[in-house]
Structures are given as C-alpha cells and as structure tokens.
Scaffold this motif. Sequence first.
Motif, PDB file in Angstrom:
ATOM      1  N   MET A   1     -17.701-122.091 -48.834  1.00  8.50           N
ATOM      2  CA  MET A   1     -16.755-121.009 -48.903  1.00  8.50           C
ATOM      3  C   MET A   1     -16.024-120.927 -47.558  1.00  8.50           C
ATOM      4  O   MET A   1     -16.651-121.014 -46.510  1.00  8.50           O
ATOM      5  N   PRO A   2     -14.719-120.713 -47.570  1.00 12.20           N
ATOM      6  CA  PRO A   2     -13.955-120.670 -46.314  1.00 12.20           C
ATOM      7  C   PRO A   2     -14.269-119.431 -45.476  1.00 12.20           C
ATOM      8  O   PRO A   2     -14.636-118.385 -45.993  1.00 12.20           O
ATOM      9  N   ARG A   3     -14.077-119.605 -44.176  1.00 12.62           N
ATOM     10  CA  ARG A   3     -14.237-118.502 -43.225  1.00 12.62           C
ATOM     11  C   ARG A   3     -12.861-118.148 -42.679  1.00 12.62           C
ATOM     12  O   ARG A   3     -12.057-119.024 -42.384  1.00 12.62           O
ATOM     13  N   TYR A   4     -12.609-116.875 -42.524  1.00 11.41           N
ATOM     14  CA  TYR A   4     -11.332-116.382 -42.018  1.00 11.41           C
ATOM     15  C   TYR A   4     -11.584-115.539 -40.779  1.00 11.41           C
ATOM     16  O   TYR A   4     -12.520-114.742 -40.742  1.00 11.41           O
ATOM     17  N   ASP A   5     -10.752-115.721 -39.769  1.00 10.87           N
ATOM     18  CA  ASP A   5     -10.858-114.949 -38.528  1.00 10.87           C
ATOM     19  C   ASP A   5      -9.939-113.742 -38.607  1.00 10.87           C
ATOM     20  O   ASP A   5      -8.785-113.853 -39.048  1.00 10.87           O
ATOM     21  N   PHE A   6     -10.449-112.610 -38.150  1.00  9.05           N
ATOM     22  CA  PHE A   6      -9.684-111.370 -38.107  1.00  9.05           C
ATOM     23  C   PHE A   6      -9.796-110.775 -36.712  1.00  9.05           C
ATOM     24  O   PHE A   6     -10.770-111.010 -36.001  1.00  9.05           O
ATOM     25  N   ARG A   7      -8.815-109.957 -36.344  1.00 13.44           N
ATOM     26  CA  ARG A   7      -8.875-109.190 -35.095  1.00 13.44           C
ATOM     27  C   ARG A   7      -8.610-107.734 -35.441  1.00 13.44           C
ATOM     28  O   ARG A   7      -7.691-107.424 -36.194  1.00 13.44           O
ATOM     29  N   THR A  14     -12.786-109.596 -32.347  1.00 14.44           N
ATOM     30  CA  THR A  14     -12.448-110.700 -33.229  1.00 14.44           C
ATOM     31  C   THR A  14     -13.703-111.051 -34.004  1.00 14.44           C
ATOM     32  O   THR A  14     -14.784-111.161 -33.441  1.00 14.44           O
ATOM     33  N   PHE A  15     -13.564-111.216 -35.327  1.00 14.93           N
ATOM     34  CA  PHE A  15     -14.726-111.463 -36.173  1.00 14.93           C
ATOM     35  C   PHE A  15     -14.354-112.379 -37.328  1.00 14.93           C
ATOM     36  O   PHE A  15     -13.185-112.583 -37.623  1.00 14.93           O
ATOM     37  N   GLU A  16     -15.382-112.964 -37.952  1.00 12.34           N
ATOM     38  CA  GLU A  16     -15.208-113.873 -39.087  1.00 12.34           C
ATOM     39  C   GLU A  16     -15.641-113.202 -40.375  1.00 12.34           C
ATOM     40  O   GLU A  16     -16.586-112.416 -40.388  1.00 12.34           O
ATOM     41  N   VAL A  17     -14.936-113.568 -41.457  1.00 16.93           N
ATOM     42  CA  VAL A  17     -15.315-113.109 -42.785  1.00 16.93           C
ATOM     43  C   VAL A  17     -15.378-114.338 -43.678  1.00 16.93           C
ATOM     44  O   VAL A  17     -14.453-115.145 -43.695  1.00 16.93           O
ATOM     45  N   THR A  18     -16.477-114.507 -44.395  1.00 12.28           N
ATOM     46  CA  THR A  18     -16.629-115.600 -45.348  1.00 12.28           C
ATOM     47  C   THR A  18     -16.376-115.032 -46.737  1.00 12.28           C
ATOM     48  O   THR A  18     -17.036-114.076 -47.147  1.00 12.28           O
ATOM     49  N   PRO A  20     -14.268-116.107 -50.841  1.00  9.03           N
ATOM     50  CA  PRO A  20     -13.581-117.119 -51.640  1.00  9.03           C
ATOM     51  C   PRO A  20     -12.086-117.147 -51.333  1.00  9.03           C
ATOM     52  O   PRO A  20     -11.519-116.145 -50.883  1.00  9.03           O
ATOM     53  N   MET A  21     -11.459-118.277 -51.568  1.00 11.79           N
ATOM     54  CA  MET A  21     -10.027-118.419 -51.292  1.00 11.79           C
ATOM     55  C   MET A  21      -9.198-117.399 -52.062  1.00 11.79           C
ATOM     56  O   MET A  21      -8.179-116.931 -51.567  1.00 11.79           O
ATOM     57  N   ARG A  22      -9.628-117.045 -53.256  1.00 15.04           N
ATOM     58  CA  ARG A  22      -8.856-116.083 -54.052  1.00 15.04           C
ATOM     59  C   ARG A  22      -8.809-114.704 -53.384  1.00 15.04           C
ATOM     60  O   ARG A  22      -7.977-113.875 -53.718  1.00 15.04           O
ATOM     61  N   ALA A  23      -9.712-114.443 -52.441  1.00 19.21           N
ATOM     62  CA  ALA A  23      -9.765-113.166 -51.744  1.00 19.21           C
ATOM     63  C   ALA A  23      -9.233-113.273 -50.315  1.00 19.21           C
ATOM     64  O   ALA A  23      -9.384-112.344 -49.529  1.00 19.21           O
ATOM     65  N   ALA A  24      -8.583-114.375 -49.979  1.00 14.48           N
ATOM     66  CA  ALA A  24      -8.135-114.616 -48.601  1.00 14.48           C
ATOM     67  C   ALA A  24      -7.182-113.543 -48.083  1.00 14.48           C
ATOM     68  O   ALA A  24      -7.215-113.192 -46.910  1.00 14.48           O
ATOM     69  N   HIS A  34     -13.638-100.135 -38.280  1.00 19.04           N
ATOM     70  CA  HIS A  34     -12.186 -99.911 -38.287  1.00 19.04           C
ATOM     71  C   HIS A  34     -11.524-100.722 -39.394  1.00 19.04           C
ATOM     72  O   HIS A  34     -11.949-101.839 -39.692  1.00 19.04           O
ATOM     73  N   THR A  35     -10.481-100.162 -39.977  1.00 21.72           N
ATOM     74  CA  THR A  35      -9.801-100.854 -41.076  1.00 21.72           C
ATOM     75  C   THR A  35      -8.453-101.437 -40.675  1.00 21.72           C
ATOM     76  O   THR A  35      -7.835-102.139 -41.464  1.00 21.72           O
ATOM     77  N   ASP A  36      -7.978-101.156 -39.458  1.00 22.40           N
ATOM     78  CA  ASP A  36      -6.693-101.681 -38.997  1.00 22.40           C
ATOM     79  C   ASP A  36      -6.911-103.068 -38.395  1.00 22.40           C
ATOM     80  O   ASP A  36      -7.053-103.235 -37.188  1.00 22.40           O
ATOM     81  N   THR A  37      -6.982-104.078 -39.266  1.00 26.20           N
ATOM     82  CA  THR A  37      -7.253-105.443 -38.823  1.00 26.20           C
ATOM     83  C   THR A  37      -6.132-106.372 -39.270  1.00 26.20           C
ATOM     84  O   THR A  37      -5.370-106.064 -40.182  1.00 26.20           O
ATOM     85  N   VAL A  38      -6.057-107.518 -38.612  1.00 26.08           N
ATOM     86  CA  VAL A  38      -5.066-108.528 -38.949  1.00 26.08           C
ATOM     87  C   VAL A  38      -5.756-109.886 -39.040  1.00 26.08           C
ATOM     88  O   VAL A  38      -6.641-110.195 -38.245  1.00 26.08           O
ATOM     89  N   LYS A  39      -5.370-110.654 -40.056  1.00 24.34           N
ATOM     90  CA  LYS A  39      -5.946-111.997 -40.229  1.00 24.34           C
ATOM     91  C   LYS A  39      -5.262-112.934 -39.250  1.00 24.34           C
ATOM     92  O   LYS A  39      -4.044-112.929 -39.111  1.00 24.34           O
ATOM     93  N   LEU A  40      -6.057-113.747 -38.550  1.00 29.91           N
ATOM     94  CA  LEU A  40      -5.539-114.673 -37.554  1.00 29.91           C
ATOM     95  C   LEU A  40      -5.281-116.037 -38.179  1.00 29.91           C
ATOM     96  O   LEU A  40      -5.991-116.453 -39.100  1.00 29.91           O
ATOM     97  N   LEU A  41      -4.305-116.719 -37.659  1.00 30.78           N
ATOM     98  CA  LEU A  41      -4.033-118.086 -38.075  1.00 30.78           C
ATOM     99  C   LEU A  41      -4.994-118.989 -37.323  1.00 30.78           C
ATOM    100  O   LEU A  41      -5.058-118.973 -36.097  1.00 30.78           O
ATOM    101  N   THR A  42      -5.772-119.764 -38.052  1.00 28.65           N
ATOM    102  CA  THR A  42      -6.728-120.669 -37.418  1.00 28.65           C
ATOM    103  C   THR A  42      -6.371-122.101 -37.755  1.00 28.65           C
ATOM    104  O   THR A  42      -5.746-122.381 -38.780  1.00 28.65           O
ATOM    105  N   THR A  43      -6.761-123.003 -36.886  1.00 24.80           N
ATOM    106  CA  THR A  43      -6.515-124.421 -37.106  1.00 24.80           C
ATOM    107  C   THR A  43      -7.837-125.143 -37.236  1.00 24.80           C
ATOM    108  O   THR A  43      -8.858-124.701 -36.725  1.00 24.80           O
ATOM    109  N   VAL A  44      -7.806-126.260 -37.903  1.00 26.10           N
ATOM    110  CA  VAL A  44      -9.002-127.062 -38.099  1.00 26.10           C
ATOM    111  C   VAL A  44      -8.734-128.441 -37.516  1.00 26.10           C
ATOM    112  O   VAL A  44      -7.719-129.062 -37.811  1.00 26.10           O
TER     113      VAL A  44
END
Length: 72
Positions: A1-7, A14-18, A20-24, A34-44
Amino acid sequence: MPRYDFRCRACGDTFEVTRPMRAAAEPATCPSGHTDTVKLLTTVALATGGRGGQPASGPVGGGCCGGACGCG
C-alpha cells in the motif's frame, strides 16, 4: 500500500499516512489532532541495473530495434 507524506500547517509536523491509492486525495489529521494539513509531493528514486544504484554494464542492444537490424 502506498505511503503519502503530509505536513501540518498548524504545528509544522511532517508525517506519513499509509492508505490505498483510491484514498490518496482524502484529507489527513496530524498526530497532534490538527486537521489543517497538506499532502506533500514526494519523489521515488529507482536504481536500474547494477549494484549500489550504478547502471548495469555490458552489452546492451542499441538502435531503433535493439540492434537486430544492424542499425545499432
């Protein structure tokens, strides 16, 4: 399952959320609640061939058709 970085905009964490892609695109709550978060662009980084990220060495087909037509 993919991991997404948020701030978190509230505390700067800064934290990670694992998930499914359908919930990205769904919002995430930071570990402090706190609920005021933004998804970060990550590179692989992907290594191709070789060891330690070095390119593979040795004969490789060339040209437009992998060398089968004599063009490469």
